[in-house]
Design a protein around this motif. Structure first.
Motif, mmCIF file in Angstrom:
data_model
loop_
_atom_site.group_PDB
_atom_site.id
_atom_site.type_symbol
_atom_site.label_atom_id
_atom_site.label_comp_id
_atom_site.label_asym_id
_atom_site.label_seq_id
_atom_site.Cartn_x
_atom_site.Cartn_y
_atom_site.Cartn_z
ATOM 1 N N ILE A 38 0.837 -1.194 0.000
ATOM 2 C CA ILE A 38 0.000 0.000 0.000
ATOM 3 C C ILE A 38 0.875 1.248 0.000
ATOM 4 O O ILE A 38 1.706 1.429 0.892
ATOM 5 C CB ILE A 38 -0.928 0.037 1.232
ATOM 6 N N ALA A 70 -13.951 4.387 -3.717
ATOM 7 C CA ALA A 70 -13.186 3.216 -4.142
ATOM 8 C C ALA A 70 -13.079 3.148 -5.663
ATOM 9 O O ALA A 70 -14.051 2.786 -6.345
ATOM 10 C CB ALA A 70 -13.835 1.954 -3.598
ATOM 11 N N ILE A 118 -9.329 5.316 -2.511
ATOM 12 C CA ILE A 118 -8.578 4.078 -2.724
ATOM 13 C C ILE A 118 -8.439 3.852 -4.224
ATOM 14 O O ILE A 118 -9.433 3.765 -4.954
ATOM 15 C CB ILE A 118 -9.283 2.874 -2.071
ATOM 16 N N SER A 156 -5.899 1.696 -7.331
ATOM 17 C CA SER A 156 -5.235 0.401 -7.430
ATOM 18 C C SER A 156 -4.566 0.236 -8.787
ATOM 19 O O SER A 156 -5.018 0.797 -9.791
ATOM 20 C CB SER A 156 -6.262 -0.721 -7.229
ATOM 21 N N VAL A 205 -5.779 -3.173 3.844
ATOM 22 C CA VAL A 205 -6.609 -2.046 4.276
ATOM 23 C C VAL A 205 -7.758 -2.539 5.144
ATOM 24 O O VAL A 205 -8.077 -1.955 6.192
ATOM 25 C CB VAL A 205 -7.142 -1.264 3.057
#
Length: 557
Positions: free
Chosen positions: A401, A437, A491, A493, A545
């Motif tokens: 992360i 997200a 968040i 990714s 997380v």
């Protein structure tokens, strides 16, 4: 004036009930009385654009078509029946909807409630898009829905499916038979779609996207998926006469309760299903309420929770109203709302318009949505000219992360758990934490658990969860334009494999990252606390997380 506060309101054979302790409150009775004095029910049913004041009049004048949809949308029914017959004759039994916000949420609720399959593509996540492109492509028809005709996500989806059809060996005329466009008259999408030979269904231009459940945007994909959409219109039409009256008017009652509560400081509407039989209705109501009311530093923040025993609902504080969707006698909320889906769409649209009037805002504009879109466009320009996006350097990396946040917020944090703790500490009194997200919502299925975990750790403050980028078309307006009491967890990714957007100088992963960074810039420009967690390895990072959030919550969701 008498009100049937705890009895079913029946109109034309449809039962719609609004009940609960809050609707009996003196402030709600006062709001109803004031609305009746001002002739709000009659004026709203007559589409009077002056109800929200002179500043809102020009916008309202071209946004009140939803009032008449239970009757006006019936003209679509023969066209929808013919369209479904044509698609079936082509052997196309996999319907994909490419749309965002109001263009996708209502059909998702409708088809899920009626048990009809519909693939909803409202993301720029490359993995999720690729999976949709690879699913039964030989049997796929795509509904491309965009009111403006320029929605960047939907344009990207259309381009990707056109390429997938070409790669499958389809000739242009066979591709044209598989793409149905829903848009407003005169939009750039209408023109390009007609040039390509696509079937075009025009929506009512006098209805905003979030009020469009009973327009072509809601009805076309639902009908193609096999839903009897005439029933939706029937139920809404049965309710409509009650909404024009001063008594036994459930829309006036619900709108007065939401608006009066917000004015008194209970400006968070925590929504839980309590046996309604309607799948995902809270997500649709969320975008309607948040985008309609969150502006000028005011608004009602909808918080969709997992059930009536969920954190943030069962233990809701004094700044929240608990709304239970289900049986009238459930006793599960400060307000309980029940009724069939078509009627509920109209009920909540009416109530939101009433609540907006009480709060003192224009419920039909969205002045802050464009900002993040503009930021995204600028960042894509930087990408094209410089070959990369300006992401900056993380404050630190904790395993898989990467943690981004300013030093004042992080306050010396060296682990993800400490960074989350610092963010929770930054949530203002009577504020909220929004989890945003930018992930694959069908693969990263554990992500929504963050809402409940962080709500347990938030000391009574409300926590919302939104999949990106679709939340940008709903709660994104509230984040920027509503009360300045939000803190934000973004968040992002890495993706397992990127996917180009055909005909554009960027990929889906780059577009998604530009959207995340553009929204980050819009929020941080307002000096609101924001923590970004970037998952260097998606599954491992998300697990990390969740583990940190679980530790902060005391070990259980």
């Amino acid at each position: 004036m008498q009100h049937a506060f705890d009895e079913s309101v029946t109109a034309g054979g449809v039962d719609v009930t609004v009940s609960g302790d809050l609707v009996r409150a003196a402030a709600v009775s006062d709001a109803i009385a004031a609305s009746v004095t001002d002739k709000v029910p009659a004026r709203l049913s007559a589409s009077d654009p002056t109800l929200w004041g002179p500043d809102a009049e020009s916008e309202a004048a071209v946004r009140l078509g939803w009032v008449d949809l239970p009757s006006s949308s019936r003209a679509l029914l023969p066209q929808l029946a013919d369209l479904r017959e044509r698609v079936q004759a082509e052997g196309l039994d996999h319907i994909v909807l490419a749309g965002m916000g109001g263009s996708s949420l209502a059909p998702e609720v409708v088809t899920a409630t009626y048990g009809k399959p519909l693939t909803v593509l409202d993301t720029t996540d490359a993995d999720q898009v690729r999976r949709a492109l690879g699913d039964r492509i030989a049997r796929t028809a795509v509904v491309v829905s965009s009111k403006s005709g320029g929605t960047i996500e939907t344009d990207s989806h259309r381009r990707a499916f056109e390429q997938a059809f070409r790669d499958a060996g389809l000739a242009p005329d066979r591709i044209a038979a598989r793409i149905i466009v829903v848009t407003d008259p005169g939009s750039p999408l209408e023109q390009s779609a007609r040039e390509a030979g696509y079937h075009v269904v025009l929506a009512d231009p006098n209805v905003g996207g979030r009020y469009s459940a009973l327009t072509a945007f809601g009805l076309v994909p639902s009908a193609l998926a096999g839903v009897d959409v005439a029933q939706l219109l029937d139920d809404a039409a049965a309710l409509a006469p009650a909404l024009a009256g001063n008594e036994d008017n459930p829309g006036l009652l619900l709108g007065a309760a939401l608006g009066a509560a917000a004015v008194q400081g209970r400006d968070k509407a925590v929504i839980a299903d309590a046996g309604s039989g309607i799948a995902g209705f809270g997500d649709w109501a969320e975008q309607l309420i948040a985008e309609s009311t969150g502006k000028q530093g005011r608004g009602i923040l909808p918080v969709v929770v997992e059930g009536t025993d969920a954190p943030g609902y069962a233990d809701a504080g004094g700044d929240a109203v608990r709304i239970a969707l289900g049986a009238a006698d459930s006793g599960a909320g400060d307000i309980t709302v029940s009724g069939p889906l078509g009627a509920q769409f109209l009920l909540w649209e009416y109530a939101t318009a009433v609540a907006g009037r009480i709060i003192g805002i224009d419920p039909f504009d969205q002045p802050n949505v464009q900002e993040s879109k503009d930021n995204t466009g600028k960042l894509l320009g930087v990408l094209e000219s410089e070959g990369k996006l300006p992401e900056g350097e993380p404050a630190f990396v904790d395993g898989s992360i990467a943690v981004y946040g300013d030093a004042a917020l992080l306050n010396g944090a060296a682990t993800t758990e400490d960074a989350l703790r610092a963010l929770l500490a930054a949530v203002p009194e009577r504020g909220y934490l929004a989890v945003m997200a930018y992930l694959d919502r069908f693969a990263d299925t554990g992500a929504p658990e963050l809402r409940a975990l962080l709500a347990r750790a938030a000391g009574g403050r409300q926590v919302t969860f939104g999949w990106a980028p679709r939340f940008l078309h709903s709660t994104g307006q509230f984040h920027k334009g509503g009360p300045a009491v939000g803190a934000f967890l973004q968040i992002t990714s890495e993706v397992t494999g990127d996917l180009p957007v055909p005909g554009r100088p960027y990929s889906f992963a780059q577009l998604q990252r530009a959207q995340a960074l553009g929204d980050l810039g819009a929020i941080t420009a307002r000096n609101r606390p924001l923590l970004r967690l970037h998952l260097l390895e998606p599954a491992e990072g998300l697990a990390g997380v969740l583990g940190d959030a679980r530790a902060l919550s005391g070990g259980a969701a």
